[in-house]
Design an enzyme around this catalytic site. Structure first.
Site, mmCIF file in Angstrom:
data_model
loop_
_atom_site.group_PDB
_atom_site.id
_atom_site.type_symbol
_atom_site.label_atom_id
_atom_site.label_comp_id
_atom_site.label_asym_id
_atom_site.label_seq_id
_atom_site.Cartn_x
_atom_site.Cartn_y
_atom_site.Cartn_z
ATOM 1 N N ASP A 141 86.816 -39.129 59.125
ATOM 2 C CA ASP A 141 87.313 -37.752 59.164
ATOM 3 C C ASP A 141 87.947 -37.451 60.515
ATOM 4 O O ASP A 141 87.672 -38.120 61.520
ATOM 5 C CB ASP A 141 86.187 -36.755 58.864
ATOM 6 C CG ASP A 141 85.109 -36.723 59.935
ATOM 7 O OD1 ASP A 141 84.726 -37.812 60.433
ATOM 8 O OD2 ASP A 141 84.646 -35.622 60.284
ATOM 9 N N GLU B 143 81.850 -36.699 60.995
ATOM 10 C CA GLU B 143 81.543 -36.829 62.424
ATOM 11 C C GLU B 143 82.055 -35.635 63.198
ATOM 12 O O GLU B 143 81.437 -35.210 64.180
ATOM 13 C CB GLU B 143 82.152 -38.122 62.970
ATOM 14 C CG GLU B 143 81.620 -38.532 64.343
ATOM 15 C CD GLU B 143 82.352 -37.902 65.524
ATOM 16 O OE1 GLU B 143 81.849 -38.006 66.657
ATOM 17 O OE2 GLU B 143 83.422 -37.292 65.320
#
Length: 351
Positions: A66, A119
């Site tokens: 991400d 994250e």
């Protein structure tokens, strides 16, 4: 764009802000299968899992798939490739993937590449995998430039400070905003005293994210949201209880328990393998400690094994509208990763 950049370009071409990673994850799973991983899949919450080798000794290479929001057109100018995540941190994840594809794994080892989701959010991807692997070594995928390794990340605690009091005329008493600002100024004075003479990694870094005040009927209220980066010596609990908790007439609340700082051993077998690999690649190796927080902070208190963070790219470009990576540096990092695996006795280069 050259064919050998396909892993990196493909990941960048699939925009994947936190919460919308499926297309990028599907691409990487397919790519891993095409380039010789023994298994590639997504787990039940959306982490990409790529495995090569079947031995009992695991190395986990933990990146994240991400990115922060803000799509950037993917294009190349000379050796520079632009795109969201080029540095933070699809460059590292792609480098892990390309490095492992080039190595034949010895029978007693297993390499696991993880593209964690979330994250840039609450690190739910990293939290999910903590109990699923027992690695001998861990490499976190974050930009450090090709010739440096990151050992430490600061802790973090977000907090809400608030003051409520009965309304008084401004000529005869302090407002709730006055009280909150006086406490903040006193806290900053104490923080500055603590920080004096210390390195960045050992300092408290506190900043105001948001502040608001209002008065309704007979009540006044002030609220301040702060984010604090913490050193190893101060856990989130200590910060909240012993620092914020001593403020006068201020209520303190938190939405989560915070994340403690973590610092790896610079003399570990893994760190030495990286230093040797960087030197053999013609670089002058260096160590870095970061003011931010990463998935290293999440997984390492559980895994308790040698760890470093490593990846190509300039971390000052993280989250910027100009995010880009140098292709030559990318392949230098891939070569370093291959050399590290060989130095650790994990495998040999495919012919």
């Amino acid at each position: 764009m050259e064919n050998n950049n396909e892993t990196l370009v493909g990941l960048l071409s699939h925009y994947s802000p936190t919460g919308s990673v499926k297309n990028a994850a599907d691409f990487l799973v397919q790519k891993m299968e095409m380039i010789g991983f023994d298994k590639s899949t997504t787990d039940s919450i959306g982490n990409v899992i790529g495995i090569k080798g079947n031995g009992p000794n695991q190395i986990v290479m933990l990146g994240h798939i991400d990115t922060v929001p803000g799509e950037i057109q993917v294009y190349q100018e000379g050796d520079v490739l632009y795109g969201r995540g080029a540095v933070d941190a699809k460059g590292s994840l792609a480098a892990f993937t390309d490095a492992i594809a080039a190595v034949s794994i010895h029978s007693d080892w297993q390499l696991i590449v993880i593209g964690a989701m979330d994250e840039e959010g609450e690190s739910n991807g990293a939290r999910f995998i903590c109990d699923q692997y027992q690695p001998k070594f861990v490499i976190i995928g974050e930009p450090s430039q090709w010739n440096r390794i990151t050992l430490g990340y600061k802790g973090v605690q977000n907090s809400i400070l608030s003051v409520q009091k009965s309304k008084t005329h401004s000529s005869i008493g302090k407002s709730s905003c006055d009280i909150l600002l006086e406490n903040w100024q006193q806290l900053r004075f104490q923080v500055n005293q603590f920080n004096d003479g210390k390195s960045m990694f050992d300092q408290i870094l506190a900043s105001v994210v948001k502040m608001d005040g209002k008065a309704e009927d007979f009540e006044m209220e002030a609220e301040m949201v702060i984010s604090t980066r913490l050193p190893e010596s101060i856990t989130p609990k200590i910060w909240v209880n012993d620092w914020l908790g001593k403020m006068q007439d201020v209520q303190v609340s938190t939405s989560n328990p915070g994340i403690p700082a973590f610092k790896a051993d610079k003399n570990s077998t893994l760190a030495r393998a990286f230093l040797g690999a960087i030197r053999s690649g013609g670089g002058l190796p260096g160590f870095v400690n970061k003011s931010g927080t990463s998935d290293m902070n999440i997984v390492m208190p559980k895994w308790q094994c040698p760890v470093v963070a490593y990846g190509p790219g300039d971390s000052t470009l993280d989250h910027t509208p100009n995010e880009h990576i140098n292709i030559r540096e990318y392949w230098q990092a891939v070569d370093i990763l291959k050399t590290v695996l060989i130095r650790l006795g994990v495998g040999s280069l495919l012919q």
